[in-house]
Structure formats: structure tokens, C-alpha cells
Design an enzyme around this catalytic site. Structure first.
Site, PDB file in Angstrom:
ATOM      1  N   GLY A  68       0.786  -1.228   0.000  1.00 38.30           N
ATOM      2  CA  GLY A  68       0.000   0.000   0.000  1.00 38.30           C
ATOM      3  C   GLY A  68       0.819   1.281   0.000  1.00 38.30           C
ATOM      4  O   GLY A  68       0.250   2.374  -0.089  1.00 38.30           O
ATOM      5  N   ALA A  69       2.152   1.179   0.086  1.00 38.61           N
ATOM      6  CA  ALA A  69       2.979   2.397   0.128  1.00 38.61           C
ATOM      7  C   ALA A  69       2.765   3.251  -1.121  1.00 38.61           C
ATOM      8  O   ALA A  69       2.590   4.476  -1.033  1.00 38.61           O
ATOM      9  CB  ALA A  69       4.456   2.040   0.275  1.00 38.61           C
ATOM     10  N   GLY A  70       2.753   2.599  -2.277  1.00 39.76           N
ATOM     11  CA  GLY A  70       2.558   3.326  -3.535  1.00 39.76           C
ATOM     12  C   GLY A  70       1.175   3.974  -3.607  1.00 39.76           C
ATOM     13  O   GLY A  70       1.026   5.102  -4.088  1.00 39.76           O
ATOM     14  N   ASP A  71       0.160   3.277  -3.106  1.00 40.65           N
ATOM     15  CA  ASP A  71      -1.208   3.812  -3.134  1.00 40.65           C
ATOM     16  C   ASP A  71      -1.331   5.006  -2.191  1.00 40.65           C
ATOM     17  O   ASP A  71      -2.016   5.990  -2.494  1.00 40.65           O
ATOM     18  CB  ASP A  71      -2.215   2.735  -2.737  1.00 40.65           C
TER      19      ASP A  71
END
Ligand code: ADP
Length: 320
Positions: free
Chosen positions: A258-261
Site C-alpha cells: 500500500g505504500a505506492g497507493d
């Protein structure tokens, strides 16, 4: 509220994550449910930061679909663009980090409800009211969702929305690497803002160098912003007039899901308020620092949605 709207289009699903890490899926003693799906994560990332977001996609009319719709509502995401399929079931993924460090995925998608979204089910009024329209690639893989995806993009663009694209490559979903590359590139030119990870940059260009020259292979004249995220090394940004990098924050990482999101949600939250930041390097760098902080915080907790930060959390890290 009269805040500008970000519409995020695509899949929402449940990841089943083994209760112990470092084992193969077959050896997992049990699983924990982790709601996810990149476009849904982005919508929640936006509302956590105080922005206005809607999710457009299809869920199964089953226990898991109702659970996911509930999570969107709890997080203040507008749900009027969600359809429910009475036949097919909500998408599921089994995801594990094996002892060799490789991620292993297994999907329930034969077909899952998200793949069955039809163009005539789209809430066009909602999509037309988007100031930013964000999407991934998984919804391009099969019909009828592919047609719904293409139509939603067109409707949003015609209504004047800024288009934001994150390919979110999850390879086992495509029949072949060639098809994945082909489908991703087939809508490449349409976007205004594009974010790729270092792995996606390598995959899409066929180059093993993560440098400016390679990134420029993905640049298009109509792009307003191209981003390459580099995990613990931060991100590189490219616009028509300038380019550079912004360092990541040092945190105790436990799970990068979820880091990119989170990064994309933070970025879109800022852009939707004032698109002129895309032409102003100092202000853009400030926003990317904020987005890096959001990405970093998301790695400090297990799962994607539970780890998405509020503005105060992000500012605390930014001002440290
Ligand atoms: P994706 O999840 O799409 O692969 P990244 O892993 O590159 O994207 O993460 C997006 C952003 O989140 C990065 O640009 C960075 O700012 C932040 N981030 C990711 N991993 C870490 C980490 N281990 N430490 C600090 N920041 C991180």
C-alpha cells in the site's frame, strides 16, 4: 461537501495474508483478511487525508463484498459508483512473502465480480463530476470490465478531469508478460499524471537501469507529471520543464503493502486543490515530500488500509 472530487476506478478485493511470514501459501497455518485493491486503497488514502473521494467498481453481493463496501463507507468514500453482481463473487487474493523474499500470489478470479462491471452500469454523473480520475490496469484485462474502464476514462477526460494512472503490475493476473505490457501501453498516452515503481519502469522499458534516460522512454509530450517511485530511496519526478528526485524518510518498515497507493493518494489530494503545482518545482517538491512521508508511514504497519495516514501523522514526519 464542495471539495473537489477524486474518483478512483478499478478493483477492490480481500488479500488473505498468512498468520506467519516466510512460508509458502501451501504451508500457511492460517490467514488474516486484509482489504485491498490499489484503486480502493487510493480512495481511502484520499479521505484519510481529508480529501473527497469516490470509488467506482463492482463487488460481489456476498459477505466479502458487503464487508468491503462497509470499509469504504466507514472511511467516508462516496459509494454511489459501486455496483454489486448477484452472480459472481468478490475477488480474493492469497498473498505471501516466502522465505526466499519472493512474493507469491494466488487469485480467485474466475471471474470475480470486479471483472463483470459493464459500461451501462457506470454512474456517469459521478464520473463527470471528477476533478481527478485515477485508475490502474487490472480492469483492462478482460471484458466487460475493459470496456467499462475505457468508457469511464473517456467520460472523465471529456468532462475535463485530470487523468492519473498507476499500472500496478501484478503479473500473475495477465496471461503473459507481452499482454500485460501491451495492455498497459495501450492506454499510456491518455494520462496526465503517471506513477510507476522502479520494477514497472524496468518491465515496461526492458532496461535494467533506473535512470533518467530510461524514465524518458516512458515520457509523452502531453504528460504533466511522470513519477518513478523507488521504495526506501524516495521518488524521481519528470515534467516538461524540470526533473529531480525527493528522498524518502527513514522509518521502521514492517510491510510495504500500500505504500505506492498512499503516495498516490497524497499526491492527488494536493493536485486536486490546485493543478498549478505541476508547473512549480518548489511546490511540487514539497508535495512529493509529503507523499513520501505518507508512503513511509504506510510501511510501518501491517496491511494497506489500516496503515494509511491522517494529515497530522504525515506532517509530524515531514516536520521532524
Ligand atoms: P509501490 O508500492 O508502488 O511499489 P514504492 O514501494 O516505491 O511504491 O513506495 C512508494 C513511496 O513510499 C516511495 O516513493 C517512498 O517515498 C515510500 N516508501 C516505500 N517504501 C519505503 C521504505 N521502506 N522506507 C521509506 N519510505 C518508503
Amino acid at each position: 461537501s464542495d471539495k473537489p472530487l477524486i474518483v478512483s476506478f478499478g478493483e477492490m478485493l480481500i488479500d488473505f495474508v498468512p498468520t506467519v511470514s516466510g512460508v509458502s501459501l501451501a504451508e500457511a497455518p492460517g490467514f488474516v483478511k486484509a482489504p485491498g485493491g490499489a484503486p480502493a486503497n487510493v480512495a481511502i488514502a484520499v479521505t484519510r487525508l481529508g480529501g473527497k473521494a469516490a470509488f467506482v467498481g463492482k463487488l460481489g453481493d456476498d459477505e466479502f463484498g458487503n464487508m468491503l463496501a462497509g470499509i469504504l463507507k466507514e472511511n467516508g468514500v462516496i459509494a454511489t459508483g459501486i455496483s454489486f453482481d448477484t452472480g459472481a463473487r468478490t475477488a480474493l487474493a492469497f498473498v505471501t512473502l516466502r522465505a526466499d523474499g519472493e512474493r507469491e500470489f494466488m487469485f480467485y478470479r474466475n471471474p470475480s465480480a470486479d471483472m463483470l462491471l459493464r459500461p451501462e452500469e457506470l454512474n456517469l454523473e459521478l464520473i463527470r463530476s471528477a476533478k481527478v480520475f485515477h485508475y490502474g490496469s487490472i480492469s483492462l484485462i478482460v471484458e466487460p470490465c475493459r470496456s467499462a474502464h475505457l468508457q469511464a476514462m473517456k467520460v472523465a477526460k471529456d468532462a475535463g478531469a485530470l487523468l492519473s494512472y498507476d499500472p500496478n503490475l501484478r503479473l500473475p493476473l495477465w496471461p503473459s508478460e507481452e499482454e500485460a505490457r501491451e495492455q498497459i501501453m495501450s492506454i499510456w498516452d491518455e494520462a496526465d499524471v503517471v506513477k510507476v515503481s522502479d520494477n514497472e519502469l524496468e518491465f515496461l522499458t526492458g532496461s535494467d537501469k533506473i535512470d533518467d534516460e530510461t524514465a524518458m522512454l516512458l515520457w509523452r509530450p502531453n504528460f504533466k507529471l511522470l513519477l518513478v517511485t523507488l521504495g526506501e530511496k524516495g521518488c524521481n519526478y519528470y515534467t516538461k520543464n524540470f526533473h529531480g528526485s525527493v528522498e524518502a524518510f527513514h522509518v521502521d518498515t514492517v510491510d510495504t503493502t500500500g505504500a505506492g497507493d498512499s503516495f498516490v493518494g497524497a499526491l492527488l489530494c494536493k493536485i486536486v486543490d490546485d493543478q498549478s503545482v505541476l508547473e512549480d518545482e518548489p511546490r511540487l517538491r514539497e508535495i512529493l515530500r509529503f507523499a513520501n512521508a505518507c508512503g513511509a508511514i504506510t510501511t510501518t504497519k501491517k496491511g494497506a488500509i489500516p496503515a494509511l495516514p491522517m494529515t497530522a501523522d504525515a506532517l509530524e514526519l515531514v516536520n521532524e
